[in-house]
Scaffold this active site. Structure first.
Site, PDB file in Angstrom:
ATOM      1  N   SER A  84       0.863  -1.175   0.000  1.00 52.49           N
ATOM      2  CA  SER A  84       0.000   0.000   0.000  1.00 52.49           C
ATOM      3  C   SER A  84       0.908   1.236   0.000  1.00 52.49           C
ATOM      4  O   SER A  84       2.043   1.170  -0.492  1.00 52.49           O
ATOM      5  CB  SER A  84      -0.918  -0.042   1.228  1.00 52.49           C
ATOM      6  OG  SER A  84      -1.789   1.049   1.242  1.00 52.49           O
ATOM      7  N   LYS A  99      -3.945   2.458  -3.830  1.00 53.27           N
ATOM      8  CA  LYS A  99      -3.193   1.995  -2.649  1.00 53.27           C
ATOM      9  C   LYS A  99      -4.107   1.841  -1.427  1.00 53.27           C
ATOM     10  O   LYS A  99      -3.900   0.935  -0.608  1.00 53.27           O
ATOM     11  CB  LYS A  99      -2.050   2.969  -2.345  1.00 53.27           C
ATOM     12  CG  LYS A  99      -0.909   2.909  -3.358  1.00 53.27           C
ATOM     13  CD  LYS A  99      -0.352   1.505  -3.490  1.00 53.27           C
ATOM     14  CE  LYS A  99       1.057   1.463  -4.039  1.00 53.27           C
ATOM     15  NZ  LYS A  99       1.522   0.071  -4.264  1.00 53.27           N
ATOM     16  N   TYR A 133      -3.284   6.969  -7.805  1.00 50.19           N
ATOM     17  CA  TYR A 133      -2.381   6.098  -7.042  1.00 50.19           C
ATOM     18  C   TYR A 133      -2.894   5.904  -5.609  1.00 50.19           C
ATOM     19  O   TYR A 133      -2.924   4.787  -5.084  1.00 50.19           O
ATOM     20  CB  TYR A 133      -1.000   6.753  -7.046  1.00 50.19           C
ATOM     21  CG  TYR A 133       0.093   6.026  -6.320  1.00 50.19           C
ATOM     22  CD1 TYR A 133       0.691   4.897  -6.865  1.00 50.19           C
ATOM     23  CD2 TYR A 133       0.560   6.496  -5.085  1.00 50.19           C
ATOM     24  CE1 TYR A 133       1.728   4.250  -6.198  1.00 50.19           C
ATOM     25  CE2 TYR A 133       1.596   5.865  -4.418  1.00 50.19           C
ATOM     26  CZ  TYR A 133       2.168   4.740  -4.974  1.00 50.19           C
ATOM     27  OH  TYR A 133       3.186   4.104  -4.318  1.00 50.19           O
TER      28      TYR A 133
HETATM   29  P1  NAD Z   1      10.351   0.868  -8.732  1.00 54.19           P
HETATM   30  O1  NAD Z   1       9.871   1.575  -9.959  1.00 54.19           O
HETATM   31  O2  NAD Z   1      11.812   0.863  -8.478  1.00 54.19           O
HETATM   32  O3  NAD Z   1       9.833  -0.640  -8.702  1.00 54.19           O
HETATM   33  C1  NAD Z   1       8.605  -1.054  -9.222  1.00 54.19           C
HETATM   34  C2  NAD Z   1       8.876  -2.241 -10.141  1.00 54.19           C
HETATM   35  O4  NAD Z   1       7.616  -2.758 -10.617  1.00 54.19           O
HETATM   36  C3  NAD Z   1       9.690  -1.847 -11.383  1.00 54.19           C
HETATM   37  O5  NAD Z   1      10.861  -2.630 -11.450  1.00 54.19           O
HETATM   38  C4  NAD Z   1       8.742  -2.107 -12.538  1.00 54.19           C
HETATM   39  O6  NAD Z   1       9.394  -2.566 -13.724  1.00 54.19           O
HETATM   40  C5  NAD Z   1       7.791  -3.157 -11.965  1.00 54.19           C
HETATM   41  N1  NAD Z   1       6.496  -3.170 -12.636  1.00 54.19           N
HETATM   42  C6  NAD Z   1       5.746  -2.096 -12.996  1.00 54.19           C
HETATM   43  N2  NAD Z   1       4.613  -2.495 -13.600  1.00 54.19           N
HETATM   44  C7  NAD Z   1       4.628  -3.859 -13.600  1.00 54.19           C
HETATM   45  C8  NAD Z   1       3.717  -4.844 -14.061  1.00 54.19           C
HETATM   46  N3  NAD Z   1       2.565  -4.482 -14.660  1.00 54.19           N
HETATM   47  N4  NAD Z   1       4.028  -6.146 -13.884  1.00 54.19           N
HETATM   48  C9  NAD Z   1       5.209  -6.502 -13.301  1.00 54.19           C
HETATM   49  N5  NAD Z   1       6.122  -5.605 -12.865  1.00 54.19           N
HETATM   50  C10 NAD Z   1       5.826  -4.292 -13.003  1.00 54.19           C
HETATM   51  O7  NAD Z   1       9.576   1.530  -7.494  1.00 54.19           O
HETATM   52  P2  NAD Z   1       9.608   1.204  -5.914  1.00 54.19           P
HETATM   53  O8  NAD Z   1       9.671   2.498  -5.240  1.00 54.19           O
HETATM   54  O9  NAD Z   1      10.602   0.159  -5.597  1.00 54.19           O
HETATM   55  O10 NAD Z   1       8.112   0.653  -5.691  1.00 54.19           O
HETATM   56  C11 NAD Z   1       7.803  -0.643  -5.218  1.00 54.19           C
HETATM   57  C12 NAD Z   1       6.415  -0.614  -4.627  1.00 54.19           C
HETATM   58  O11 NAD Z   1       6.401   0.203  -3.446  1.00 54.19           O
HETATM   59  C13 NAD Z   1       5.352  -0.024  -5.557  1.00 54.19           C
HETATM   60  O12 NAD Z   1       4.139  -0.724  -5.395  1.00 54.19           O
HETATM   61  C14 NAD Z   1       5.198   1.392  -5.026  1.00 54.19           C
HETATM   62  O13 NAD Z   1       3.962   1.944  -5.376  1.00 54.19           O
HETATM   63  C15 NAD Z   1       5.359   1.144  -3.549  1.00 54.19           C
HETATM   64  N6  NAD Z   1       5.687   2.322  -2.779  1.00 54.19           N
HETATM   65  C16 NAD Z   1       6.904   2.890  -2.890  1.00 54.19           C
HETATM   66  C17 NAD Z   1       7.207   4.019  -2.119  1.00 54.19           C
HETATM   67  C18 NAD Z   1       8.573   4.639  -2.161  1.00 54.19           C
HETATM   68  O14 NAD Z   1       8.803   5.560  -1.359  1.00 54.19           O
HETATM   69  N7  NAD Z   1       9.475   4.188  -3.025  1.00 54.19           N
HETATM   70  C19 NAD Z   1       6.230   4.567  -1.283  1.00 54.19           C
HETATM   71  C20 NAD Z   1       4.992   3.971  -1.180  1.00 54.19           C
HETATM   72  C21 NAD Z   1       4.733   2.823  -1.934  1.00 54.19           C
END
Ligand code: NAD
Length: 285
Positions: A151, A169, A165
């Site tokens: 989330s 989430k 988003y």
């Molecule tokens: P990121 O972009 O580095 O990683 C996300 C990965 O998901 C990417 O490698 C991408 O290629 C893959 N992806 C996207 N669409 C896809 C699909 N349809 N099927 C399979 N793979 C797919 O970003 P992150 O920050 O590591 O995010 C990871 C998760 O954490 C996400 O769900 C994001 O929304 C969540 N999130 C991150 C943060 C943060 O601060 N980074 C905060 C809140 C939530």
């Protein structure tokens, strides 16, 4: 001895960022890991095998076992193939981490239907598409399992410019609470994370430019909680949501105020009475 010896895990979106750290950490603790990543750009455009392959290689170089998956989480067929990869390559699935994600940030006033649809499809529908076959497999196997969904504080607390988003989430948090209740009788535990980390997804966002964030938001900080939840150390826990990032771990909860109940007039409130008794109805600031 690893905390996850003998376990099989799937991590979606594990080709980079937070998911890559999850995959590496689960493998370090002895899990065999399916590294799923569609391999597209930050906004979800395109696809490729290199991202998943690279993480599989890293795990194998460190002495672990992993298999790649390049499927799209946002389709039912993709979700089924991801779970099938775990069963075909490693014989079963014990731990699913739904982590794949994209951003298409816009204020609601400027948001197009496509920007809404694609974000909801990858995050919310994607969580359904992979979880359902995983849940059915775990239920049929009869040995329980762990499902960890991703989330965000954007959904749980709100964030400017992220109605698409944030909605997806918050939906994932609600999905997880229902899933935890349905999984209880089968020993399937379910959790939601609200992580914060500097990744390609977040590095441009305003809050990540703040000096207090610099160097403190390593995506590796999220993975220990995932390993803990996936392991028997957390076998008594289910149905919890955690903030995790920058060294801090904290449970998050929806709270209901004690409120006020009217008994006169069949319990029917007048709007002016609501105004007069707001201090009994609202939570303290
Ligand atoms: P990121 O972009 O580095 O990683 C996300 C990965 O998901 C990417 O490698 C991408 O290629 C893959 N992806 C996207 N669409 C896809 C699909 N349809 N099927 C399979 N793979 C797919 O970003 P992150 O920050 O590591 O995010 C990871 C998760 O954490 C996400 O769900 C994001 O929304 C969540 N999130 C991150 C943060 C943060 O601060 N980074 C905060 C809140 C939530």
């Amino acid at each position: 001895m690893g905390l996850l010896d003998g376990k099989v895990a799937v991590v979606t979106g594990a080709g980079g960022g937070i998911g890559r750290e999850h995959a590496l950490a689960l493998a370090r603790e002895g899990a065999r890991v399916v590294v799923n990543d569609l391999g597209g750009a930050r906004d979800g455009a395109g696809s490729g095998k290199a991202m998943a392959d690279q993480v599989v290689e890293e795990i194998e170089k460190a002495g672990g076992e992993a298999a790649p998956s390049y499927d799209d989480v946002a389709t039912v067929e993709g979700g089924q193939r991801i779970v099938q990869t775990a069963v075909d390559r490693f014989g079963k699935l014990d731990v699913l981490v739904n982590n794949a994600g994209i951003l298409r940030d816009k204020t609601l006033a400027k948001m197009t239907e496509d920007q809404w649809d694609v974000v909801v499809a990858v995050h919310l529908k994607g969580t359904y598409c992979v979880t359902q076959p995983a849940f059915l497999h775990m239920k049929e196997r009869g040995e329980g399992g762990v499902i960890i969904n991703t989330s965000s504080t954007s959904g749980l607390n709100g964030n400017f410019g992220q109605c698409n988003y944030g909605a997806a989430k918050a939906g994932i948090a609600g999905f997880t609470r229902c899933l935890a209740l349905e999984g209880q009788r089968y020993g399937i535990r379910a959790f939601a994370l609200a992580p914060v980390a500097t990744t390609r997804l977040t590095e441009d966002l305003a809050m990540f430019q703040d000096e207090s964030f610099a160097g403190k938001m390593d995506p590796a900080h999220i993975a220990p909680l995932v390993v803990f939840l996936a392991s028997d150390l957390a076998k008594e826990l289910t149905n919890r949501t955690f903030f995790v990032g920058g060294g801090r771990i904290a449970e998050m909860k929806v709270v209901t105020a004690p409120g006020s109940t009217k008994t006169e007039e069949g319990g029917l409130w007048h709007p002016d009475e609501i105004a007069a008794r707001l201090d009994e109805i609202l939570l303290p600031e």
